[in-house]
Design an enzyme around this catalytic site. Sequence first.
Site, PDB file in Angstrom:
ATOM      1  N   GLU A  17      -8.091 -15.199  -1.773  1.00 61.24           N
ATOM      2  CA  GLU A  17      -6.640 -14.637  -1.420  1.00 61.24           C
ATOM      3  C   GLU A  17      -5.596 -15.729  -2.029  1.00 61.24           C
ATOM      4  OE1 GLU A  17      -5.382 -12.498   2.153  1.00 61.24           O
ATOM      5  OE2 GLU A  17      -4.089 -14.345   2.264  1.00 61.24           O
ATOM      6  N   HIS A  78      -2.719  -6.279  -2.761  1.00 57.75           N
ATOM      7  CA  HIS A  78      -2.612  -5.941  -1.168  1.00 57.75           C
ATOM      8  C   HIS A  78      -1.082  -4.853  -1.394  1.00 57.75           C
ATOM      9  CE1 HIS A  78      -4.504  -9.401   0.732  1.00 57.75           C
ATOM     10  NE2 HIS A  78      -5.095  -9.370  -0.303  1.00 57.75           N
TER      11      HIS A  78
HETATM   12  P1  FAD Z   1      -4.104  -0.102  10.744  1.00 55.87           P
HETATM   13  O1  FAD Z   1      -5.342  -0.050   9.977  1.00 55.87           O
HETATM   14  O2  FAD Z   1      -3.245   0.794  10.439  1.00 55.87           O
HETATM   15  O3  FAD Z   1      -4.112  -0.525  12.235  1.00 55.87           O
HETATM   16  C1  FAD Z   1      -3.313  -1.170  12.898  1.00 55.87           C
HETATM   17  C2  FAD Z   1      -3.285  -0.737  14.573  1.00 55.87           C
HETATM   18  O4  FAD Z   1      -3.261   0.672  14.763  1.00 55.87           O
HETATM   19  C3  FAD Z   1      -4.713  -1.112  14.888  1.00 55.87           C
HETATM   20  O5  FAD Z   1      -4.679  -1.490  16.318  1.00 55.87           O
HETATM   21  C4  FAD Z   1      -5.577  -0.015  14.862  1.00 55.87           C
HETATM   22  O6  FAD Z   1      -6.778   0.210  15.661  1.00 55.87           O
HETATM   23  C5  FAD Z   1      -4.491   1.367  15.073  1.00 55.87           C
HETATM   24  N1  FAD Z   1      -4.791   2.434  14.250  1.00 55.87           N
HETATM   25  C6  FAD Z   1      -5.250   2.522  13.088  1.00 55.87           C
HETATM   26  N2  FAD Z   1      -5.279   3.998  12.595  1.00 55.87           N
HETATM   27  C7  FAD Z   1      -4.778   4.482  13.685  1.00 55.87           C
HETATM   28  C8  FAD Z   1      -4.722   5.903  14.079  1.00 55.87           C
HETATM   29  N3  FAD Z   1      -5.160   6.827  13.036  1.00 55.87           N
HETATM   30  N4  FAD Z   1      -4.496   6.367  15.325  1.00 55.87           N
HETATM   31  C9  FAD Z   1      -4.094   5.478  16.283  1.00 55.87           C
HETATM   32  N5  FAD Z   1      -4.250   4.101  16.099  1.00 55.87           N
HETATM   33  C10 FAD Z   1      -4.709   3.748  14.925  1.00 55.87           C
HETATM   34  N6  FAD Z   1       0.096  -8.064   6.185  1.00 55.87           N
HETATM   35  C11 FAD Z   1       0.831  -7.865   4.988  1.00 55.87           C
HETATM   36  O7  FAD Z   1       2.195  -7.881   5.411  1.00 55.87           O
HETATM   37  N7  FAD Z   1       0.760  -8.344   3.661  1.00 55.87           N
HETATM   38  C12 FAD Z   1      -0.733  -8.663   3.329  1.00 55.87           C
HETATM   39  O8  FAD Z   1      -0.724  -8.739   2.079  1.00 55.87           O
HETATM   40  C13 FAD Z   1      -1.557  -8.529   4.166  1.00 55.87           C
HETATM   41  N8  FAD Z   1      -2.681  -8.676   3.924  1.00 55.87           N
HETATM   42  C14 FAD Z   1      -3.553  -8.734   4.813  1.00 55.87           C
HETATM   43  C15 FAD Z   1      -5.218  -8.864   4.593  1.00 55.87           C
HETATM   44  C16 FAD Z   1      -6.436  -8.794   5.366  1.00 55.87           C
HETATM   45  C17 FAD Z   1      -7.637  -8.961   4.949  1.00 55.87           C
HETATM   46  C18 FAD Z   1      -5.754  -8.497   6.584  1.00 55.87           C
HETATM   47  C19 FAD Z   1      -6.865  -8.676   7.711  1.00 55.87           C
HETATM   48  C20 FAD Z   1      -4.534  -8.509   7.192  1.00 55.87           C
HETATM   49  C21 FAD Z   1      -3.574  -8.585   6.186  1.00 55.87           C
HETATM   50  N9  FAD Z   1      -2.319  -8.294   6.560  1.00 55.87           N
HETATM   51  C22 FAD Z   1      -1.094  -8.324   5.623  1.00 55.87           C
HETATM   52  C23 FAD Z   1      -1.899  -8.162   8.072  1.00 55.87           C
HETATM   53  C24 FAD Z   1      -1.849  -6.659   8.428  1.00 55.87           C
HETATM   54  O9  FAD Z   1      -0.828  -6.080   7.715  1.00 55.87           O
HETATM   55  C25 FAD Z   1      -1.730  -6.526   9.745  1.00 55.87           C
HETATM   56  O10 FAD Z   1      -2.945  -7.120  10.599  1.00 55.87           O
HETATM   57  C26 FAD Z   1      -1.437  -5.148  10.577  1.00 55.87           C
HETATM   58  O11 FAD Z   1      -0.580  -5.468  11.597  1.00 55.87           O
HETATM   59  C27 FAD Z   1      -2.369  -4.175  10.541  1.00 55.87           C
HETATM   60  O12 FAD Z   1      -2.734  -3.502   9.097  1.00 55.87           O
HETATM   61  P2  FAD Z   1      -3.920  -2.464   9.041  1.00 55.87           P
HETATM   62  O13 FAD Z   1      -3.770  -2.189   7.347  1.00 55.87           O
HETATM   63  O14 FAD Z   1      -5.213  -3.208   9.629  1.00 55.87           O
HETATM   64  O15 FAD Z   1      -3.367  -1.514   9.930  1.00 55.87           O
END
Ligand code: FAD
Length: 288
Positions: A17, A78
């Site tokens: 990354e 991303h």
């Molecule tokens: P989600 O999958 O939407 O989850 C977020 C929260 O909501 C979790 O607690 C989940 O349990 C809950 N949730 C999910 N779906 C539902 C539903 N349908 N109903 C109720 N609750 C739900 N951030 C950046 O800004 N830029 C980046 O480039 C970036 N790259 C990343 C790369 C990796 C590998 C990782 C692990 C994280 C990265 N992040 C990045 C951080 C990420 O944006 C944060 O962790 C963010 O808070 C959650 O993103 P997510 O896509 O996992 O969210």
Amino acid sequence: MRIASLFEQKKTVFSFEVFPPKKTSSIDTIYATLEELQGLNPDFISVTYGAGGNTGDHITCDIASVIKNKYNILPLAHLTCINDTREDIEVVLDRLEQNGIKNILALRGDINPNIPPKKEFKHASELIAFIKQRGGFHISGACYPEGHVDSDSLVDDILNLKKKVDAGAEHLISQLFFDNNYFYSFVERARIAGINVPIEAGIMPVVNKAQIERMVTLCGASLPSKFVKMIQRFEHSPEALRDAGIAYAVDQIVDLISQGVDGIHLYTMNNPYIAKRISESISGLIQA
Ligand code: FAD
């Protein structure tokens, strides 16, 4: 090429990354980094996306395009959605499509207390469904071995992860962790929940104390006592801490590969020296 198809090979997938340089730094700094990372033969390189909701800023797409066209490496762009409208996302997808970038890591993004969310996308699963409906892209998602910080329980988090996979995520990359046992328990829970896509372990080599404090505040990763002792012992000796951080990451990776992990995603922090030392230490293991 679909990133998920890389996992059909016999070897362990190994990816990096990188993040776009800060606005105050020259774009050339990332090209120098990529030049060095290319020599390490990663299976793909992912590029982070600022969650600021500024669609005028196409830097992630531009860097992904260079990774593909100049360095001949598969890029993973991303994309976050919490601060964007559907129209904003369409603009980014159009640009990715025009640049031939086919793989997207679809994310919600962190909620910034100073930026009211746009409300069109509440979760990554909604972005995944939106991209899937449009077609033309392969989608990856993020996962959290110790549970996402917003989640009430590990069970809820896994059930929500299943929604992401059901919506179309074909591959997952984990949040960083320093205790492999969390990763193994998480993968077990995911498989029991019927999540059968490849799961790459996200590994971040720790190279200075400020970095670890920032990361732990952001993602809440647990710190095993041997890791804490390492930081305490070497915190005033930057080179020793760097070497210890590299050795710790290599130790984690050796254990993960021995346990049959699908892939290793190295958070390079745009530091090719560290990526090189780790890659050289594990090159034989990746191919075995
Ligand atoms: P989600 O999958 O939407 O989850 C977020 C929260 O909501 C979790 O607690 C989940 O349990 C809950 N949730 C999910 N779906 C539902 C539903 N349908 N109903 C109720 N609750 C739900 N951030 C950046 O800004 N830029 C980046 O480039 C970036 N790259 C990343 C790369 C990796 C590998 C990782 C692990 C994280 C990265 N992040 C990045 C951080 C990420 O944006 C944060 O962790 C963010 O808070 C959650 O993103 P997510 O896509 O996992 O969210």
